[in-house]
Design a protein around this motif. Structure first.
Motif, PDB file in Angstrom:
ATOM      1  N   LEU A 139       0.815  -1.216   0.000  1.00  0.00           N
ATOM      2  CA  LEU A 139       0.000   0.000   0.000  1.00  0.00           C
ATOM      3  C   LEU A 139       0.855   1.275   0.000  1.00  0.00           C
ATOM      4  CD1 LEU A 139      -3.027  -0.650   2.368  1.00  0.00           C
ATOM      5  CD2 LEU A 139      -3.110   0.217   0.038  1.00  0.00           C
ATOM      6  N   THR A 140       1.888   1.288   0.814  1.00  0.00           N
ATOM      7  CA  THR A 140       2.742   2.504   0.858  1.00  0.00           C
ATOM      8  C   THR A 140       3.393   2.717  -0.499  1.00  0.00           C
ATOM      9  OG1 THR A 140       4.495   1.162   1.829  1.00  0.00           O
ATOM     10  CG2 THR A 140       3.261   2.572   3.329  1.00  0.00           C
ATOM     11  N   SER A 141       3.751   1.625  -1.136  1.00  0.00           N
ATOM     12  CA  SER A 141       4.368   1.758  -2.457  1.00  0.00           C
ATOM     13  C   SER A 141       3.337   2.333  -3.448  1.00  0.00           C
ATOM     14  CB  SER A 141       4.891   0.386  -2.881  1.00  0.00           C
ATOM     15  OG  SER A 141       4.937   0.285  -4.251  1.00  0.00           O
ATOM     16  N   GLN A 142       2.099   1.886  -3.335  1.00  0.00           N
ATOM     17  CA  GLN A 142       1.038   2.417  -4.225  1.00  0.00           C
ATOM     18  C   GLN A 142       0.782   3.902  -3.933  1.00  0.00           C
ATOM     19  OE1 GLN A 142      -2.327  -0.114  -3.538  1.00  0.00           O
ATOM     20  NE2 GLN A 142      -1.603  -1.721  -4.909  1.00  0.00           N
ATOM     21  N   VAL A 143       0.753   4.256  -2.673  1.00  0.00           N
ATOM     22  CA  VAL A 143       0.518   5.661  -2.293  1.00  0.00           C
ATOM     23  C   VAL A 143       1.649   6.539  -2.829  1.00  0.00           C
ATOM     24  CG1 VAL A 143       0.432   7.258  -0.335  1.00  0.00           C
ATOM     25  CG2 VAL A 143      -0.907   5.156  -0.300  1.00  0.00           C
ATOM     26  N   ALA A 144       2.878   6.033  -2.669  1.00  0.00           N
ATOM     27  CA  ALA A 144       4.032   6.801  -3.163  1.00  0.00           C
ATOM     28  C   ALA A 144       3.894   7.023  -4.666  1.00  0.00           C
ATOM     29  CB  ALA A 144       5.324   6.069  -2.832  1.00  0.00           C
ATOM     30  N   GLU A 145       3.546   5.973  -5.367  1.00  0.00           N
ATOM     31  CA  GLU A 145       3.402   6.035  -6.825  1.00  0.00           C
ATOM     32  C   GLU A 145       2.295   7.019  -7.228  1.00  0.00           C
ATOM     33  OE1 GLU A 145       5.352   4.312  -8.971  1.00  0.00           O
ATOM     34  OE2 GLU A 145       4.295   5.319 -10.628  1.00  0.00           O
ATOM     35  N   LEU A 146       1.141   6.878  -6.568  1.00  0.00           N
ATOM     36  CA  LEU A 146      -0.007   7.734  -6.900  1.00  0.00           C
ATOM     37  C   LEU A 146       0.277   9.206  -6.610  1.00  0.00           C
ATOM     38  CD1 LEU A 146      -3.022   5.699  -5.430  1.00  0.00           C
ATOM     39  CD2 LEU A 146      -2.746   6.380  -7.812  1.00  0.00           C
TER      40      LEU A 146
ATOM     41  N   ASP B   4      -7.755  10.873  -9.577  1.00  0.00           N
ATOM     42  CA  ASP B   4      -8.826  10.931  -8.590  1.00  0.00           C
ATOM     43  C   ASP B   4      -8.202  10.972  -7.205  1.00  0.00           C
ATOM     44  OD1 ASP B   4     -11.041  10.790  -7.110  1.00  0.00           O
ATOM     45  OD2 ASP B   4     -11.762   8.866  -7.913  1.00  0.00           O
ATOM     46  N   PRO B   5      -8.154  12.178  -6.609  1.00  0.00           N
ATOM     47  CA  PRO B   5      -7.535  12.287  -5.287  1.00  0.00           C
ATOM     48  C   PRO B   5      -8.209  11.369  -4.270  1.00  0.00           C
ATOM     49  CG  PRO B   5      -7.948  14.455  -6.217  1.00  0.00           C
ATOM     50  CD  PRO B   5      -8.622  13.484  -7.113  1.00  0.00           C
ATOM     51  N   ALA B   6      -9.436  10.975  -4.565  1.00  0.00           N
ATOM     52  CA  ALA B   6     -10.149  10.109  -3.627  1.00  0.00           C
ATOM     53  C   ALA B   6      -9.463   8.754  -3.517  1.00  0.00           C
ATOM     54  CB  ALA B   6     -11.593   9.940  -4.087  1.00  0.00           C
ATOM     55  N   VAL B   7      -8.837   8.323  -4.642  1.00  0.00           N
ATOM     56  CA  VAL B   7      -8.148   7.017  -4.630  1.00  0.00           C
ATOM     57  C   VAL B   7      -7.001   7.051  -3.626  1.00  0.00           C
ATOM     58  CG1 VAL B   7      -6.805   5.392  -6.016  1.00  0.00           C
ATOM     59  CG2 VAL B   7      -8.779   6.566  -7.018  1.00  0.00           C
ATOM     60  N   LEU B   8      -6.271   8.142  -3.713  1.00  0.00           N
ATOM     61  CA  LEU B   8      -5.143   8.280  -2.786  1.00  0.00           C
ATOM     62  C   LEU B   8      -5.643   8.296  -1.342  1.00  0.00           C
ATOM     63  CD1 LEU B   8      -2.000   8.766  -2.811  1.00  0.00           C
ATOM     64  CD2 LEU B   8      -2.535  11.164  -2.513  1.00  0.00           C
ATOM     65  N   ALA B   9      -6.696   9.065  -1.113  1.00  0.00           N
ATOM     66  CA  ALA B   9      -7.244   9.168   0.240  1.00  0.00           C
ATOM     67  C   ALA B   9      -7.719   7.795   0.715  1.00  0.00           C
ATOM     68  CB  ALA B   9      -8.391  10.172   0.254  1.00  0.00           C
ATOM     69  N   GLU B  10      -8.284   7.042  -0.214  1.00  0.00           N
ATOM     70  CA  GLU B  10      -8.796   5.707   0.128  1.00  0.00           C
ATOM     71  C   GLU B  10      -7.643   4.773   0.528  1.00  0.00           C
ATOM     72  OE1 GLU B  10     -11.346   4.070  -2.970  1.00  0.00           O
ATOM     73  OE2 GLU B  10     -10.602   2.107  -2.378  1.00  0.00           O
ATOM     74  N   ARG B  11      -6.573   4.850  -0.274  1.00  0.00           N
ATOM     75  CA  ARG B  11      -5.394   4.010   0.039  1.00  0.00           C
ATOM     76  C   ARG B  11      -4.845   4.372   1.419  1.00  0.00           C
ATOM     77  NH1 ARG B  11      -6.976   1.865  -3.891  1.00  0.00           N
ATOM     78  NH2 ARG B  11      -5.890   1.237  -5.782  1.00  0.00           N
ATOM     79  N   VAL B  12      -4.799   5.645   1.695  1.00  0.00           N
ATOM     80  CA  VAL B  12      -4.261   6.073   2.997  1.00  0.00           C
ATOM     81  C   VAL B  12      -5.188   5.571   4.112  1.00  0.00           C
ATOM     82  CG1 VAL B  12      -3.687   8.067   4.446  1.00  0.00           C
ATOM     83  CG2 VAL B  12      -3.039   8.065   2.049  1.00  0.00           C
TER      84      VAL B  12
ATOM     85  N   GLN C  27      -1.457  13.105   4.653  1.00  0.00           N
ATOM     86  CA  GLN C  27      -2.805  13.158   4.082  1.00  0.00           C
ATOM     87  C   GLN C  27      -3.718  14.031   4.939  1.00  0.00           C
ATOM     88  OE1 GLN C  27      -3.514  12.000   1.188  1.00  0.00           O
ATOM     89  NE2 GLN C  27      -5.683  12.506   1.203  1.00  0.00           N
ATOM     90  N   ALA C  28      -3.497  13.953   6.238  1.00  0.00           N
ATOM     91  CA  ALA C  28      -4.307  14.755   7.161  1.00  0.00           C
ATOM     92  C   ALA C  28      -4.080  16.242   6.912  1.00  0.00           C
ATOM     93  CB  ALA C  28      -3.956  14.397   8.604  1.00  0.00           C
ATOM     94  N   LEU C  29      -2.856  16.585   6.526  1.00  0.00           N
ATOM     95  CA  LEU C  29      -2.541  17.995   6.220  1.00  0.00           C
ATOM     96  C   LEU C  29      -3.407  18.492   5.071  1.00  0.00           C
ATOM     97  CD1 LEU C  29       1.355  18.269   6.316  1.00  0.00           C
ATOM     98  CD2 LEU C  29      -0.285  19.569   7.669  1.00  0.00           C
ATOM     99  N   TRP C  30      -3.651  17.634   4.074  1.00  0.00           N
ATOM    100  CA  TRP C  30      -4.446  18.029   2.910  1.00  0.00           C
ATOM    101  C   TRP C  30      -5.920  18.125   3.243  1.00  0.00           C
ATOM    102  CZ3 TRP C  30      -2.388  20.228  -1.066  1.00  0.00           C
ATOM    103  CH2 TRP C  30      -1.011  20.043  -1.273  1.00  0.00           C
ATOM    104  N   ALA C  31      -6.322  17.246   4.169  1.00  0.00           N
ATOM    105  CA  ALA C  31      -7.714  17.300   4.588  1.00  0.00           C
ATOM    106  C   ALA C  31      -7.999  18.640   5.246  1.00  0.00           C
ATOM    107  CB  ALA C  31      -8.007  16.155   5.549  1.00  0.00           C
ATOM    108  N   LYS C  32      -6.949  19.185   5.934  1.00  0.00           N
ATOM    109  CA  LYS C  32      -7.112  20.467   6.610  1.00  0.00           C
ATOM    110  C   LYS C  32      -7.028  21.640   5.641  1.00  0.00           C
ATOM    111  CE  LYS C  32      -4.967  19.144  10.947  1.00  0.00           C
ATOM    112  NZ  LYS C  32      -3.713  19.321  11.678  1.00  0.00           N
TER     113      LYS C  32
END
Lengths: 645, 163
Positions: A265-272, A360-368, B145-150
């Motif tokens: 997951l961290t690798s995917q987040v880094a990539e995205l 889609d920033p939502a994808v990144l947020a979802e991964r996190v 990510q929390a920083l962006w949410a803010k």
């Protein structure tokens, strides 16, 4: 080296409008030029000195050669031979500006043209200084200063003629080299020991840092082993209980699964997140807004600066109106307000990238969020593991607690040592800066410090050696200069006194010392401070004759009114003395000097007689031969006061 | 000109700097996360905070995004120095000042210097958000990510920009 004067020419010079004096390609040993007082003898000697010495006269001196207020320029050309080679020394005067320009023309030059400045053979170029030239283009004033105790012309003359100045120059050069080296390195022995101390300190520090690194390497390696061993030991202790062992297997497998999922997951987040548009909705909106804004503003413009530059070259505008110089100027100036082709291209590329930026920033947020979930699971697994440990402790296994405490201590120590090690070994400036280390706490920087101190010490050691060598050379040269001067001075003094015996037999005047000047004494007086003008002139001739006797240069002797202040008897002595001393002598005489002096040359083979006379109309005639010389008489040339010796 | 971290960034990201699994792939990752924060908040760091060069040009993984990053810099600068939306010449001049067609970063020296200062400004935001330097990538991403949410509500911001 042999220098002869072969002739000279005046053009628009005071007293000499347009006159040429020629002494022949091989000039006579003695030339007597008879000129009445006030017709340019002193001027001629001054011009000869200027030509030979290369000095720059002041405006007042330049204007003193001006024949009248109308004439704006003048010229004097001195023709000489140096070891038989012809050379012309040309002086051009601008009377209005008050400046003199010197040129040299040499027969050896292919071009035959004028070279700026005075260009003589190297030895002569250095020898013929202003002061030295006064010795042989004889300045009557020098005769006075020779016996003036406050001047040092006498010793200076010896030093110049026999080139002892060169030894002094050599001494100064040795000092200069040393000073240059000292500028770049150290000036003193103290500076040298400071550098040596600096090197010693840096080397000691480097040894300490390297030892520290070795200790840290060993310690970290031991800590790693200890941590691994403690982990194994802890698991063994838990597994010793059958029930707990099974649970431990489950927890361990769960932790491994979580770790693998987290890595993915961290690798995917880094990539995205490398795509700015995917980082946040805020960024995505801004990117699109900027693209819209550029679109709205019609940027980049479709017309580029190149179009206008081309247009400016055209004879007429696209609207058909002619483009004149004014329009061309305006178009060129305003063209720079437009973007160039390249800039248009880069903005278009950027605009396109902005416009099409999609993510889609939502994808990144979802991964996190998934990461968060996994971390919660990991925490639970860790708690489960801790619970297992705690249960084992509760079962009476004291060791498991001490293992945990020891593990925590080892990990903390390892982290601390890791940071220390990284600071100690950081090689990039950025890392060294971030760890806040200087050469006292970083091996690469300390190695650099040692290398710099070593280089400085080598330079300082070389400078110290050079200082010793330079001092030795300077002392030796000083001794050479001193002894050579003393030997030459004694020889000139002895020779001068021999001549004075026959020139001034009455009082027994002699040179008692050549110190800062010529000190005179007589049979009756230990110090003779005042002499008549005639006696002074006789002393000067005897001194100069002795001075030039063994000189390494053959120079002409030019003198103005050599006998006017001497009585007839001494004139004959001087006439006997001077000519034999010089390969060439030129005497400027007035008619009254014929008696006793000039007549001594009548009939001598190798004597040349020239008579120069300027009429009331300003015309100057030059006659060669003994008859016009003998026949010439000028009332103005009667001596003002004849001085007996 | 080249990319430069905030002086304290290498030490702060020590546990995440490249050197094995669970770390950044390149130092540029750390720079980029700081940069995005700085550009988003239009926050220029002090020149004196900018440290030494760590890489001359974009690393391969970021090359496809050079145009977008240049665009974000232009956007941040237009807001920071208050160039009105309808000022065609002002916008065009700013783009000419910052962009360089022949440079791989698409930025002029002045543009890259500003980028480094935005990264330094972003680092200040990130380091403030962490109680202690991040110990793992997962921990970093959660806080980041929390920083962006803010961050500001994009819709509200859009409305404000239109004004």
């Amino acid at each position: 080296m042999d220098l002869r004067i072969v002739g000279w020419r005046y053009k628009s010079i005071r007293g000499m409008r347009d006159v040429q004096i020629q002494l022949g390609d091989v000039p006579a040993q003695w030339t007597l030029i008879q000129m009445p007082n006030g017709t340019g003898k002193t001027t001629t000697l001054t011009l000869m000195r200027l030509a030979l010495s290369g000095e720059t006269p002041d405006p007042q001196t330049v204007r003193s050669f001006r024949p009248d207020d109308v004439t704006e320029s003048g010229e004097f050309v001195l023709r000489i031979t140096v070891d038989g080679d012809n050379c012309w020394l040309i002086l051009q005067f601008d009377y209005v500006e008050g400046v003199m320009r010197q040129f040299t023309s040499r027969a050896s030059l292919d071009s035959g043209g004028y070279e700026p400045g005075r260009r003589l053979k190297r030895d002569l170029q250095d020898l013929l200084t202003k002061d030295f030239t006064r010795l042989f283009v004889f300045d009557g004033e020098l005769a006075k200063s020779i016996r003036d105790l406050s001047k040092d012309e006498a010793s200076k003359s010896i030093r110049t003629l026999y080139q002892l100045d060169r030894v002094a120059q050599l001494r100064q050069a040795a000092q200069r080299i040393l000073e240059t080296e000292q500028e770049a390195s150290v000036r003193t022995e103290r500076g040298h020991s400071n550098i040596a101390g600096r090197l010693k300190t840096a080397e000691a520090k480097l040894r300490t840092l390297k030892t520290e690194r070795k200790e840290l390497e060993e310690s970290r390696s031991q800590l790693r082993q200890s941590i691994a061993a403690l982990d194994v030991k802890r698991q063994e202790r838990i597994s010793a209980n059958e029930g707990l062992g099974e649970r431990l297997k489950g927890v361990t497998a769960k932790r491994a699964d979580i770790a693998a999922s987290l890595a993915l997951l961290t690798s995917q987040v880094a990539e995205l997140s490398r795509n700015p548009a995917a980082v946040s909705e805020v960024i995505l909106v801004r990117l699109h807004k900027l693209a819209e804004r550029l679109q709205k503003l019609k940027l980049p413009k479709t017309t580029s600066s190149e179009f206008f530059h081309e247009l400016a070259k055209a004879p007429e505008c696209i609207c058909g109106r002619p483009i004149g110089p004014h329009e061309k100027c305006q178009i060129e100036a305003r063209a720079n307000e437009y973007l160039g082709h390249n800039q248009v291209a880069v903005i278009n590329a950027m605009k396109e990238a902005l416009r099409t930026s999609a993510a889609d920033p939502a994808v990144l947020a979802e991964r996190v969020e998934q990461i968060k979930g996994l971390m919660r699971q990991r925490k639970q697994a860790d708690h489960e593991f801790d619970r297992l440990c705690a249960e084992r402790e509760e079962q009476g296994d004291d060791q498991i607690e001490s293992i945990r405490i020891e593990l925590e201590r080892c990990r903390a120590t390892f982290d601390e040592q890791e940071r220390k090690f990284l600071g100690l070994t950081a090689t990039s400036k950025a890392d060294q800066q971030s760890y806040g280390v200087d050469w006292n706490g970083n091996i690469p920087l300390c190695e650099k410090q040692v290398a710099e101190a070593k280089a400085a010490l080598t330079a300082a050691t070389n400078t110290m050696r050079l200082m010793e060598q330079s001092t030795f050379v300077q002392n030796a040269l000083h001794l050479v200069e001193k002894r050579a001067y003393e030997a030459l001075r004694d020889r000139v003094q002895t020779s001068t006194n021999i001549k004075l015996k026959s020139l001034l037999p009455g009082e027994g005047i002699r040179v008692s010392e050549i110190g800062s000047s010529l000190m005179l004494s007589t049979d009756a007086l230990a110090s003779k401070d005042s002499v008549s003008e005639g006696q002074g002139l006789a002393v000067a001739y005897a001194f100069l004759a002795s001075l030039f006797e063994d000189a390494p240069y053959g120079l002409p002797f030019v003198v103005d009114s050599p006998a006017v202040s001497l009585d007839t008897l001494v004139r004959r002595e001087v006439a006997e003395l001077i000519p034999s001393l010089f390969g060439q002598a030129i005497f400027f005489v007035i008619s009254s000097e014929r008696e006793g002096f000039a007549e001594s040359f009548y009939g001598r083979p190798g004597a040349n007689f020239i008579t120069v006379q300027t009429g009331k109309d300003g015309h100057t005639s030059v006659e060669t031969g003994i008859e016009p010389f003998k026949a010439f008489h000028s009332d103005e040339d009667e001596p003002q006061a004849e001085v007996g010796v | 000109m080249s990319f430069k971290h905030h002086k304290q960034a290498p030490a702060f990201f020590q546990k995440l700097m490249p050197g094995g699994p669970g770390r950044f792939d390149t130092q540029f990752d750390a720079y980029y996360y700081c940069l995005m924060c700085g550009l988003d908040r239009r926050l220029l760091g002090a020149e004196s905070d900018v440290g030494e060069e760590f890489v001359k040009d974009y690393v391969q993984t970021y090359q496809p995004y050079a145009d977008l990053i240049a665009g974000l810099l232009v956007d941040a600068e237009l807001v920071r120095i208050n160039i009105p939306l309808d000022d065609v010449k002002g916008v065009e001049r700013k783009m000419v000042d910052l962009l360089e067609p022949v440079s791989a970063s698409k930025l002029k020296t002045e543009g890259l210097a500003l980028l480094n200062r935005y990264a330094a400004g972003g680092f200040n935001v990130i380091s403030d958000a962490f109680a202690a330097p991040p110990q793992s990538l997962e921990e970093f991403f959660i806080t980041y990510q929390a920083l962006w949410a803010k961050a500001a509500d994009p819709v509200a911001e859009e409305a404000s920009d239109e004004r």
